[in-house]
Design an enzyme around this catalytic site. Structure first.
Site, PDB file in Angstrom:
ATOM      1  CB  CYS A  99      20.616  96.137  20.326  1.00  0.00           C
ATOM      2  SG  CYS A  99      19.195  95.961  21.409  1.00  0.00           S
ATOM      3  CB  CYS A 102      27.447  96.740  21.488  1.00  0.00           C
ATOM      4  SG  CYS A 102      27.720  98.013  22.722  1.00  0.00           S
ATOM      5  CG  HIS A 103      25.322  93.202  19.631  1.00  0.00           C
ATOM      6  ND1 HIS A 103      26.360  92.343  19.923  1.00  0.00           N
ATOM      7  CD2 HIS A 103      24.708  93.455  20.808  1.00  0.00           C
ATOM      8  CE1 HIS A 103      26.359  92.089  21.229  1.00  0.00           C
ATOM      9  NE2 HIS A 103      25.366  92.746  21.791  1.00  0.00           N
ATOM     10  CB  CYS A 134      22.796  93.030  26.394  1.00  0.00           C
ATOM     11  SG  CYS A 134      24.083  91.953  25.734  1.00  0.00           S
ATOM     12  CB  CYS A 197       5.805  66.753  29.308  1.00  0.00           C
ATOM     13  SG  CYS A 197       6.268  67.957  30.558  1.00  0.00           S
ATOM     14  CB  CYS A 200       0.028  65.253  26.215  1.00  0.00           C
ATOM     15  SG  CYS A 200      -1.480  65.273  27.208  1.00  0.00           S
ATOM     16  CG  HIS A 201       3.562  67.157  24.210  1.00  0.00           C
ATOM     17  ND1 HIS A 201       2.801  67.661  23.181  1.00  0.00           N
ATOM     18  CD2 HIS A 201       3.358  67.980  25.267  1.00  0.00           C
ATOM     19  CE1 HIS A 201       2.188  68.769  23.584  1.00  0.00           C
ATOM     20  NE2 HIS A 201       2.500  68.983  24.852  1.00  0.00           N
ATOM     21  NE  ARG A 238       1.745  75.918  23.392  1.00  0.00           N
ATOM     22  CZ  ARG A 238       0.505  75.464  23.178  1.00  0.00           C
ATOM     23  NH1 ARG A 238      -0.300  75.228  24.197  1.00  0.00           N
ATOM     24  NH2 ARG A 238       0.066  75.269  21.980  1.00  0.00           N
ATOM     25  CB  CYS A 242       1.514  72.436  28.817  1.00  0.00           C
ATOM     26  SG  CYS A 242       1.258  72.424  27.025  1.00  0.00           S
TER      27      CYS A 242
HETATM   28  C1  HEC Z   1      27.541  98.349  25.323  1.00  0.00           C
HETATM   29  C2  HEC Z   1      27.598  97.230  24.419  1.00  0.00           C
HETATM   30  C3  HEC Z   1      26.377  96.337  24.314  1.00  0.00           C
HETATM   31  C4  HEC Z   1      25.061  96.695  24.085  1.00  0.00           C
HETATM   32  C5  HEC Z   1      24.484  98.079  23.985  1.00  0.00           C
HETATM   33  C6  HEC Z   1      24.332  95.446  23.910  1.00  0.00           C
HETATM   34  N1  HEC Z   1      25.177  94.393  24.028  1.00  0.00           N
HETATM   35 FE1  HEC Z   1      24.735  92.458  23.634  1.00  0.00          FE
HETATM   36  N2  HEC Z   1      26.629  91.890  24.136  1.00  0.00           N
HETATM   37  C7  HEC Z   1      27.620  92.756  24.543  1.00  0.00           C
HETATM   38  C8  HEC Z   1      28.783  91.988  24.988  1.00  0.00           C
HETATM   39  C9  HEC Z   1      30.083  92.537  25.514  1.00  0.00           C
HETATM   40  C10 HEC Z   1      28.438  90.623  24.820  1.00  0.00           C
HETATM   41  C11 HEC Z   1      29.293  89.400  25.179  1.00  0.00           C
HETATM   42  C12 HEC Z   1      28.821  88.711  26.441  1.00  0.00           C
HETATM   43  C13 HEC Z   1      28.646  89.656  27.612  1.00  0.00           C
HETATM   44  O1  HEC Z   1      29.601  90.211  28.125  1.00  0.00           O
HETATM   45  O2  HEC Z   1      27.490  89.843  28.042  1.00  0.00           O
HETATM   46  C14 HEC Z   1      27.079  90.627  24.268  1.00  0.00           C
HETATM   47  C15 HEC Z   1      26.394  89.468  23.906  1.00  0.00           C
HETATM   48  C16 HEC Z   1      25.152  89.458  23.274  1.00  0.00           C
HETATM   49  C17 HEC Z   1      24.529  88.289  22.725  1.00  0.00           C
HETATM   50  C18 HEC Z   1      25.117  86.883  22.691  1.00  0.00           C
HETATM   51  C19 HEC Z   1      26.016  86.729  21.503  1.00  0.00           C
HETATM   52  C20 HEC Z   1      26.676  85.357  21.427  1.00  0.00           C
HETATM   53  O3  HEC Z   1      26.889  84.888  20.306  1.00  0.00           O
HETATM   54  O4  HEC Z   1      26.940  84.748  22.465  1.00  0.00           O
HETATM   55  C21 HEC Z   1      23.320  88.698  22.231  1.00  0.00           C
HETATM   56  C22 HEC Z   1      22.262  87.825  21.539  1.00  0.00           C
HETATM   57  C23 HEC Z   1      23.179  90.097  22.485  1.00  0.00           C
HETATM   58  N3  HEC Z   1      24.323  90.541  23.120  1.00  0.00           N
HETATM   59  C24 HEC Z   1      22.076  90.856  22.169  1.00  0.00           C
HETATM   60  C25 HEC Z   1      21.912  92.198  22.516  1.00  0.00           C
HETATM   61  C26 HEC Z   1      20.678  92.935  22.358  1.00  0.00           C
HETATM   62  C27 HEC Z   1      19.386  92.372  21.781  1.00  0.00           C
HETATM   63  C28 HEC Z   1      20.910  94.211  22.813  1.00  0.00           C
HETATM   64  C29 HEC Z   1      19.920  95.321  22.954  1.00  0.00           C
HETATM   65  C30 HEC Z   1      18.776  95.066  23.819  1.00  0.00           C
HETATM   66  C31 HEC Z   1      22.316  94.244  23.220  1.00  0.00           C
HETATM   67  N4  HEC Z   1      22.869  93.007  23.061  1.00  0.00           N
HETATM   68  C32 HEC Z   1      22.984  95.376  23.683  1.00  0.00           C
HETATM   69  C33 HEC Z   1      27.565  94.126  24.495  1.00  0.00           C
HETATM   70  C34 HEC Z   1      26.424  94.870  24.282  1.00  0.00           C
HETATM   71  C1  HEC Z   2      -3.067  67.005  28.618  1.00  0.00           C
HETATM   72  C2  HEC Z   2      -2.118  66.996  27.532  1.00  0.00           C
HETATM   73  C3  HEC Z   2      -0.864  67.829  27.651  1.00  0.00           C
HETATM   74  C4  HEC Z   2       0.132  67.737  28.586  1.00  0.00           C
HETATM   75  C5  HEC Z   2       0.201  66.814  29.776  1.00  0.00           C
HETATM   76  C6  HEC Z   2       1.135  68.692  28.193  1.00  0.00           C
HETATM   77  N1  HEC Z   2       0.762  69.343  27.054  1.00  0.00           N
HETATM   78 FE1  HEC Z   2       1.917  70.562  25.940  1.00  0.00          FE
HETATM   79  N2  HEC Z   2       0.384  70.825  24.618  1.00  0.00           N
HETATM   80  C7  HEC Z   2      -0.844  70.200  24.710  1.00  0.00           C
HETATM   81  C8  HEC Z   2      -1.680  70.657  23.618  1.00  0.00           C
HETATM   82  C9  HEC Z   2      -3.106  70.227  23.339  1.00  0.00           C
HETATM   83  C10 HEC Z   2      -0.896  71.546  22.854  1.00  0.00           C
HETATM   84  C11 HEC Z   2      -1.302  72.283  21.568  1.00  0.00           C
HETATM   85  C12 HEC Z   2      -1.193  71.334  20.393  1.00  0.00           C
HETATM   86  C13 HEC Z   2       0.219  70.825  20.219  1.00  0.00           C
HETATM   87  O1  HEC Z   2       1.086  71.528  19.684  1.00  0.00           O
HETATM   88  O2  HEC Z   2       0.494  69.697  20.680  1.00  0.00           O
HETATM   89  C14 HEC Z   2       0.408  71.606  23.498  1.00  0.00           C
HETATM   90  C15 HEC Z   2       1.489  72.328  23.022  1.00  0.00           C
HETATM   91  C16 HEC Z   2       2.751  72.312  23.556  1.00  0.00           C
HETATM   92  C17 HEC Z   2       3.908  72.961  22.982  1.00  0.00           C
HETATM   93  C18 HEC Z   2       3.934  73.767  21.694  1.00  0.00           C
HETATM   94  C19 HEC Z   2       4.426  72.993  20.489  1.00  0.00           C
HETATM   95  C20 HEC Z   2       4.509  73.841  19.246  1.00  0.00           C
HETATM   96  O3  HEC Z   2       5.016  73.331  18.233  1.00  0.00           O
HETATM   97  O4  HEC Z   2       4.077  74.982  19.232  1.00  0.00           O
HETATM   98  C21 HEC Z   2       4.954  72.718  23.823  1.00  0.00           C
HETATM   99  C22 HEC Z   2       6.389  73.204  23.655  1.00  0.00           C
HETATM  100  C23 HEC Z   2       4.457  71.926  24.921  1.00  0.00           C
HETATM  101  N3  HEC Z   2       3.124  71.682  24.721  1.00  0.00           N
HETATM  102  C24 HEC Z   2       5.229  71.502  25.995  1.00  0.00           C
HETATM  103  C25 HEC Z   2       4.707  70.791  27.087  1.00  0.00           C
HETATM  104  C26 HEC Z   2       5.468  70.473  28.276  1.00  0.00           C
HETATM  105  C27 HEC Z   2       6.919  70.863  28.513  1.00  0.00           C
HETATM  106  C28 HEC Z   2       4.650  69.757  29.087  1.00  0.00           C
HETATM  107  C29 HEC Z   2       4.939  69.232  30.489  1.00  0.00           C
HETATM  108  C30 HEC Z   2       5.229  70.257  31.486  1.00  0.00           C
HETATM  109  C31 HEC Z   2       3.381  69.619  28.404  1.00  0.00           C
HETATM  110  N4  HEC Z   2       3.454  70.285  27.212  1.00  0.00           N
HETATM  111  C32 HEC Z   2       2.309  68.903  28.886  1.00  0.00           C
HETATM  112  C33 HEC Z   2      -1.237  69.292  25.644  1.00  0.00           C
HETATM  113  C34 HEC Z   2      -0.465  68.857  26.702  1.00  0.00           C
END
Ligand code: HEC
Ligand code: HEC
Length: 281
Positions: A99, A102-103, A134, A197, A200-201, A238, A242
């Site tokens: 990574c 390039c970055h 990437c 969702c 609950c939330h 997550r 849920c």
């Molecule tokens: C050979 C060069 C190259 C390597 C190696 C590379 N990247 Fe990238 N990366 C790019 C280019 C070019 C872009 C611009 C968007 C695109 O073409 O995918 C980019 C875009 C990104 C972005 C988004 C930046 C933005 O602000 O939009 C992230 C985050 C990122 N790379 C993370 C990574 C990570 C983590 C790795 C290693 C696992 C990695 N890159 C390896 C070339 C590279």
């Molecule tokens: C029966 C109740 C219930 C329902 C329905 C439910 N969740 Fe949850 N969810 C929970 C409980 C309990 C937790 C753990 C405590 C908390 O962070 O609220 C949780 C945690 C989460 C968290 C983590 C919040 C954090 O800050 O870490 C996310 C994101 C989330 N739920 C998204 C969803 C989404 C999207 C849906 C619908 C697809 C959904 N939940 C439906 C009970 C529910």
């Protein structure tokens, strides 16, 4: 509604009510990390029309869990940030690149997490997809698994560069129809428990559901280190959990449904600060 699902709903209702009075967390605590104050509660954005205030999930956690997040040495999520720092420098794939080839400065990614997910050419793009793009297109390396340790660690490391910045995702233009889809999913009932969702939330945050203090299900803290499984958890992981809890067949990680839901949820948390990597139970 069939009988079993009715009974299960009643069980859930009983679970909400029975323990509603147990106060477990200090909901007035304020989050400070390394001298920086985080926004864990603020006025809801206008498009989250059923909420007055929005709260980070941190607010609802027990004191000990809250405290773990206030010091990076105590925050177990940082073990994975260390893993990602190594991965970032590691050459992998047929192009013989890391990574860092390039970055050079990871700090250049500051601000990116706060604006994720983003919509490009009518498609949602998540951090996982950018990273895998990437790897496969620029490095000639294998894609990482969506919720695997390498991916979650790298997502956390890049997210950390935006820690403390307010979440602000674009939901207009070509993001609008995807946002609408996410909103629809958020209010759709699923599974044997026939719950959305929002049931609950939105309707019950602040209440207890069995031993768990319900939050608004915000995603500003992800990836999140959970004490329950001792690893970093992805947003889609997550969502899956849920959905399983309401006995629904979950959508797949990386699916259009979860990406739309992610965009919608990110928009509901606009103004909360990025806490990556956060600590939850
Ligand atoms: C050979 C060069 C190259 C390597 C190696 C590379 N990247 Fe990238 N990366 C790019 C280019 C070019 C872009 C611009 C968007 C695109 O073409 O995918 C980019 C875009 C990104 C972005 C988004 C930046 C933005 O602000 O939009 C992230 C985050 C990122 N790379 C993370 C990574 C990570 C983590 C790795 C290693 C696992 C990695 N890159 C390896 C070339 C590279
Ligand atoms: C029966 C109740 C219930 C329902 C329905 C439910 N969740 Fe949850 N969810 C929970 C409980 C309990 C937790 C753990 C405590 C908390 O962070 O609220 C949780 C945690 C989460 C968290 C983590 C919040 C954090 O800050 O870490 C996310 C994101 C989330 N739920 C998204 C969803 C989404 C999207 C849906 C619908 C697809 C959904 N939940 C439906 C009970 C529910």
């Amino acid at each position: 509604m069939e009988k079993t699902s009715f009974l299960l709903s009643m069980m859930v209702a009983a679970a909400f009510a029975a323990t509603a009075s147990i106060a477990q967390a200090d909901e007035s605590a304020s989050l400070e990390i390394e001298g920086e104050t985080f926004v864990t509660k603020t006025k809801a954005p206008a498009h989250a029309e059923n909420l007055d205030e929005i709260y980070s999930g941190w607010v609802f956690r027990a004191d000990e869990t809250q405290t773990l997040q206030t010091d990076d040495f105590d925050n177990p999520g940082f073990v994975f940030v260390d893993t990602a720092m190594d991965l970032y420098e590691e050459v992998d794939g047929t192009a013989d690149k890391a990574c860092s080839s390039c970055h050079e400065n990871v700090e250049d990614f500051k601000g990116l997490r706060a604006a994720m997910p983003r919509v490009k050419d009518g498609k949602v793009q998540t951090m996982e997809e950018i990273i895998n793009n990437c790897r496969t297109e620029h490095m000639g390396a294998k894609a990482w698994k969506w919720s695997g340790t390498q991916m979650s660690s790298m997502v956390a490391y890049i997210g950390l560069q935006s820690r403390g910045m307010p979440v602000k995702v674009a939901i207009d233009g070509d993001a609008k129809p995807i946002w609408e889809q996410g909103k629809k999913l958020y209010y759709s009932r699923f599974g044997q428990l026939d719950m959305a969702c929002s049931n609950c939330h939105e309707d019950n945050y602040g209440n207890m559901i069995r031993a768990d203090h319900l939050s608004q299900g915000q995603i500003n803290g992800f990836p999140t280190y959970r004490l329950k499984n001792a690893k970093l958890n992805s947003i889609h992981g997550r969502f899956k959990g849920c959905m399983k809890n309401i006995r629904a067949e979950p959508f797949k990680e990386g699916s259009d449904e979860f990406k739309a839901l992610q965009l919608y949820l990110a928009s509901r948390g606009a103004g909360l600060t990025v806490e990556t990597p956060s600590v939850r139970n």
